[in-house]
Scaffold this motif. Structure first.
Motif, PDB file in Angstrom:
ATOM      1  N   GLY A 332       0.786  -1.225   0.000  1.00 51.80           N
ATOM      2  CA  GLY A 332       0.000   0.000   0.000  1.00 51.80           C
ATOM      3  C   GLY A 332       0.815   1.270   0.000  1.00 51.80           C
ATOM      4  N   ARG A 333       2.135   1.169  -0.014  1.00 49.87           N
ATOM      5  CA  ARG A 333       2.981   2.360   0.014  1.00 49.87           C
ATOM      6  C   ARG A 333       3.183   2.946  -1.378  1.00 49.87           C
ATOM      7  NH1 ARG A 333       8.215   0.479   2.987  1.00 49.87           N
ATOM      8  NH2 ARG A 333       8.822   2.643   2.547  1.00 49.87           N
ATOM      9  N   LEU A 334       2.892   2.171  -2.387  1.00 50.31           N
ATOM     10  CA  LEU A 334       2.932   2.635  -3.771  1.00 50.31           C
ATOM     11  C   LEU A 334       1.661   2.132  -4.435  1.00 50.31           C
ATOM     12  CD1 LEU A 334       4.966   4.067  -5.752  1.00 50.31           C
ATOM     13  CD2 LEU A 334       5.604   1.787  -6.499  1.00 50.31           C
ATOM     14  N   ALA A 335       0.973   3.008  -5.161  1.00 51.78           N
ATOM     15  CA  ALA A 335      -0.305   2.595  -5.765  1.00 51.78           C
ATOM     16  C   ALA A 335      -0.519   3.310  -7.084  1.00 51.78           C
ATOM     17  CB  ALA A 335      -1.466   2.886  -4.815  1.00 51.78           C
ATOM     18  N   ARG A 336      -1.260   2.653  -7.940  1.00 57.81           N
ATOM     19  CA  ARG A 336      -1.749   3.294  -9.159  1.00 57.81           C
ATOM     20  C   ARG A 336      -3.267   3.297  -9.080  1.00 57.81           C
ATOM     21  NH1 ARG A 336       0.351   2.242 -15.215  1.00 57.81           N
ATOM     22  NH2 ARG A 336       1.999   3.548 -14.350  1.00 57.81           N
ATOM     23  N   LEU A 337      -3.833   4.481  -9.117  1.00 57.99           N
ATOM     24  CA  LEU A 337      -5.284   4.640  -9.034  1.00 57.99           C
ATOM     25  C   LEU A 337      -5.836   5.028 -10.391  1.00 57.99           C
ATOM     26  CD1 LEU A 337      -5.615   6.613  -5.675  1.00 57.99           C
ATOM     27  CD2 LEU A 337      -5.443   4.145  -6.048  1.00 57.99           C
ATOM     28  N   ARG A 338      -6.920   4.399 -10.771  1.00 59.05           N
ATOM     29  CA  ARG A 338      -7.620   4.732 -12.024  1.00 59.05           C
ATOM     30  C   ARG A 338      -8.852   5.543 -11.661  1.00 59.05           C
ATOM     31  NH1 ARG A 338      -7.151   0.123 -15.956  1.00 59.05           N
ATOM     32  NH2 ARG A 338      -5.106   1.138 -16.031  1.00 59.05           N
ATOM     33  N   ILE A 339      -8.896   6.791 -12.129  1.00 59.61           N
ATOM     34  CA  ILE A 339      -9.928   7.743 -11.724  1.00 59.61           C
ATOM     35  C   ILE A 339     -10.679   8.232 -12.951  1.00 59.61           C
ATOM     36  CG2 ILE A 339     -10.384   9.913 -10.508  1.00 59.61           C
ATOM     37  CD1 ILE A 339      -7.659   9.520  -9.121  1.00 59.61           C
ATOM     38  N   GLU A 357      -4.424  17.506  -0.184  1.00 60.31           N
ATOM     39  CA  GLU A 357      -5.073  17.581   1.128  1.00 60.31           C
ATOM     40  C   GLU A 357      -4.743  16.365   1.986  1.00 60.31           C
ATOM     41  OE1 GLU A 357      -9.113  17.927  -0.020  1.00 60.31           O
ATOM     42  OE2 GLU A 357      -9.039  20.094  -0.388  1.00 60.31           O
ATOM     43  N   GLN A 358      -4.600  15.218   1.357  1.00 62.98           N
ATOM     44  CA  GLN A 358      -4.291  13.985   2.077  1.00 62.98           C
ATOM     45  C   GLN A 358      -2.782  13.747   2.212  1.00 62.98           C
ATOM     46  OE1 GLN A 358      -6.594  12.062   3.610  1.00 62.98           O
ATOM     47  NE2 GLN A 358      -8.048  13.656   2.967  1.00 62.98           N
ATOM     48  N   GLN A 359      -1.989  14.709   1.722  1.00 66.53           N
ATOM     49  CA  GLN A 359      -0.528  14.620   1.803  1.00 66.53           C
ATOM     50  C   GLN A 359       0.002  13.341   1.154  1.00 66.53           C
ATOM     51  OE1 GLN A 359       1.833  17.174   3.373  1.00 66.53           O
ATOM     52  NE2 GLN A 359       0.010  18.016   2.390  1.00 66.53           N
ATOM     53  N   VAL A 360      -0.539  13.081  -0.045  1.00 63.66           N
ATOM     54  CA  VAL A 360      -0.090  11.939  -0.840  1.00 63.66           C
ATOM     55  C   VAL A 360       0.729  12.457  -2.008  1.00 63.66           C
ATOM     56  CG1 VAL A 360      -0.820  10.025  -2.309  1.00 63.66           C
ATOM     57  CG2 VAL A 360      -2.044  10.498  -0.183  1.00 63.66           C
ATOM     58  N   ASN A 361       1.919  11.893  -2.186  1.00 64.75           N
ATOM     59  CA  ASN A 361       2.829  12.346  -3.237  1.00 64.75           C
ATOM     60  C   ASN A 361       2.451  11.721  -4.586  1.00 64.75           C
ATOM     61  OD1 ASN A 361       5.099  13.651  -4.340  1.00 64.75           O
ATOM     62  ND2 ASN A 361       6.338  11.796  -4.110  1.00 64.75           N
ATOM     63  N   ILE A 362       2.225  12.557  -5.613  1.00 64.47           N
ATOM     64  CA  ILE A 362       1.934  12.076  -6.965  1.00 64.47           C
ATOM     65  C   ILE A 362       3.256  11.875  -7.700  1.00 64.47           C
ATOM     66  CG2 ILE A 362       0.936  12.660  -9.197  1.00 64.47           C
ATOM     67  CD1 ILE A 362      -1.293  14.116  -7.731  1.00 64.47           C
ATOM     68  N   ILE A 363       3.449  10.662  -8.223  1.00 65.79           N
ATOM     69  CA  ILE A 363       4.686  10.328  -8.919  1.00 65.79           C
ATOM     70  C   ILE A 363       4.524  10.472 -10.425  1.00 65.79           C
ATOM     71  CG2 ILE A 363       6.374   8.493  -9.359  1.00 65.79           C
ATOM     72  CD1 ILE A 363       5.641   7.349  -6.606  1.00 65.79           C
ATOM     73  N   GLU A 384      -0.127   7.454 -10.416  1.00 67.02           N
ATOM     74  CA  GLU A 384       0.738   6.657  -9.566  1.00 67.02           C
ATOM     75  C   GLU A 384       1.162   7.528  -8.387  1.00 67.02           C
ATOM     76  OE1 GLU A 384       5.038   4.597 -10.081  1.00 67.02           O
ATOM     77  OE2 GLU A 384       3.555   4.149 -11.642  1.00 67.02           O
ATOM     78  N   CYS A 385       1.006   7.002  -7.189  1.00 72.48           N
ATOM     79  CA  CYS A 385       1.254   7.828  -6.010  1.00 72.48           C
ATOM     80  C   CYS A 385       1.963   7.042  -4.912  1.00 72.48           C
ATOM     81  CB  CYS A 385      -0.063   8.400  -5.481  1.00 72.48           C
ATOM     82  SG  CYS A 385      -1.256   7.145  -4.959  1.00 72.48           S
ATOM     83  N   GLU A 386       2.507   7.788  -3.963  1.00 74.27           N
ATOM     84  CA  GLU A 386       3.259   7.212  -2.855  1.00 74.27           C
ATOM     85  C   GLU A 386       2.601   7.601  -1.542  1.00 74.27           C
ATOM     86  OE1 GLU A 386       7.945   7.041  -1.503  1.00 74.27           O
ATOM     87  OE2 GLU A 386       7.181   8.779  -2.610  1.00 74.27           O
ATOM     88  N   THR A 387       2.283   6.606  -0.720  1.00 74.69           N
ATOM     89  CA  THR A 387       1.646   6.862   0.574  1.00 74.69           C
ATOM     90  C   THR A 387       2.522   6.313   1.695  1.00 74.69           C
ATOM     91  OG1 THR A 387       0.420   4.782   0.495  1.00 74.69           O
ATOM     92  CG2 THR A 387      -0.668   6.712  -0.442  1.00 74.69           C
ATOM     93  N   ARG A 388       2.144   6.617   2.946  1.00 72.94           N
ATOM     94  CA  ARG A 388       2.936   6.163   4.085  1.00 72.94           C
ATOM     95  C   ARG A 388       2.720   4.684   4.382  1.00 72.94           C
ATOM     96  NH1 ARG A 388       1.403  11.342   5.694  1.00 72.94           N
ATOM     97  NH2 ARG A 388      -0.439  10.598   6.828  1.00 72.94           N
TER      98      ARG A 388
END
Length: 413
Positions: A332-339, A357-363, A384-388
């Motif tokens: 869950g620390r790296l994810a690709r979301l389809r929106i 707002e959620q402090q998620v880094n967009i890669i 593609e994003c990076e979460t804690r």
């Protein structure tokens, strides 16, 4: 399937042979440490001790058996030289020690062998011959050349001298940590498991030895079970991707190894990643098989004092990077979301604001307007994003839903 084993095969190697092998090889190899892993013990529920054979000069335990075999050649055999078929650690271990001893070495490899492995073997002074598409083709050619040139063929596992050399791993582990009551040993052809089981069962009769194979190559498992199982596919543990165990090794494993377990590719990937993250050590897929077994079958090892052999560290850096990224994605620390977005000004800006707002880094962001089943004014964006951690990712998904966005995760296999 392997050829039919005989009682003589099971008695082909003794503790005396292994002690003699240790006396021969010990001055010329690394006495690798056996160290306790507090964190892996907490993760698995067992007391985990790691034998760092990836710290050998050629980054694998294979040096032990190769050197023991070379040390017993007659002067005439040394002059004629040795030959082997291998695309991996056996090639490098044999080539290195043959060069050190002044023995000519030839290694036959399949044509598709990665260039880095060819170069590493040549760097140790061996002649490399590329032949055939499969290992079996290379091995047949090696036997032919051995007959033609009069060279000594050095089998990667089905040879008493090789098995005895590999058994020196267990001698060192039990000398360093006598409390070990179970060994988890990777099995390909069975040389390491045969040697270690012979040593361990003699030195400590109550100890258990559990072999570990990749699910894609269950050759020893199938042999012991009397089953015909496919052995094929791209496994991370190519070092134990052996289609047929040896006659000698199969007999010893059948007699002395308590159980053979299978592990999935996902378990192997997680084990490689954990060893790098926790122990800060690089291990190839085969070398991580013992830890993978503890992750896949925790109840089997719970409460035991387990010795794991990190049998090799030769993994392609690009493959290692891919394994680490896949592990980040699964955690869950790296994810690709389809929106799904509406095609209007500010749409991408507004969705990016939720990430901020959620402090998620967009890669990375990828827009898809044409190749989609959506209406002409609709579009899909992959971000593609990076979460804690996994909880942080779940909070992001909830925030996107609250903002009216239809979002889904692009899952790994």
């Amino acid at each position: 399937m392997a050829t039919l084993a005989t009682p003589a095969d099971a008695a082909a190697v003794t503790i005396g042979d292994i002690r003699a092998a240790h006396a021969r090889v010990a001055p010329h190899i690394v006495r690798t440490p056996t160290l306790y892993s507090r964190t892996l013990s907490q993760v698995t529920g067992a007391e985990v001790w790691l034998k760092f054979e990836n710290l050998q000069f050629t980054a694998a335990y294979k040096e032990r058996g190769a050197l023991n075999k070379l040390s017993q050649l007659t002067p005439d055999e040394r002059a004629r030289g040795v030959i082997a078929a291998s695309a991996g650690n056996h090639a490098q271990g044999l080539a290195y020690h043959a060069s050190r001893l002044g023995i000519p070495a030839t290694i036959v490899m399949p044509r598709h062998t990665p260039t880095v492995k060819i170069q590493q073997t040549q760097a140790h002074g061996a002649e490399v011959i590329l032949h055939g598409e499969r290992f079996d083709d290379a091995q047949a050619e090696a036997y032919r050349i051995a007959d033609e040139r009069g060279q000594v063929f050095v089998h990667p596992f089905d040879d008493p001298a090789i098995i005895a050399g590999q058994g020196t791993v267990a001698i060192e582990m039990l000398e360093d940590v006598p409390a070990i009551d179970l060994l988890a040993i990777p099995i390909g052809g069975g040389g390491l498991a045969s040697g270690c089981a012979t040593a361990a069962k003699t030195l400590k009769p109550g100890i258990e030895v559990v072999g570990v194979q990749a699910e894609l190559y269950p050759s020893m498992y199938a042999h012991l079970k009397g089953r015909d199982l496919p052995c094929e596919g791209d496994t991370l543990a190519e070092g134990i991707a052996v289609k047929r165990p040896g006659a000698i090794t199969a007999a010893i494993v059948a007699k002395l190894v308590d159980e053979v377990l299978l592990v999935s590719e996902r378990d192997l990937e997680r084990a490689v990643s954990l060893l790098l993250q926790i122990e800060k050590t690089v291990v190839e897929g085969a070398g991580a098989a013992g830890l993978a077994a503890l992750l896949a079958h925790p109840a089997r090892f719970a409460g035991r004092t387990v010795g794991i052999v990190l049998c090799g560290g030769n993994i392609d850096t690009r493959l290692l990077a891919n394994v680490l990224l896949r592990d980040l994605a699964r955690s869950g620390r790296l994810a690709r979301l389809r929106i799904r977005l509406k095609d209007r000004p500010g749409a991408l800006f507004n969705v990016a604001r939720v990430f901020e707002e959620q402090q998620v880094n967009i890669i990375e962001v990828y827009h898809q307007r044409v190749f989609t089943t959506l209406p002409a004014k609709g579009l899909v964006t992959d971000i593609e994003c990076e979460t804690r951690d996994a909880a942080h990712l779940e909070r992001l998904m909830a925030a996107l839903a609250d903002a009216g966005y239809e979002a889904s995760r692009v899952e790994l296999a």
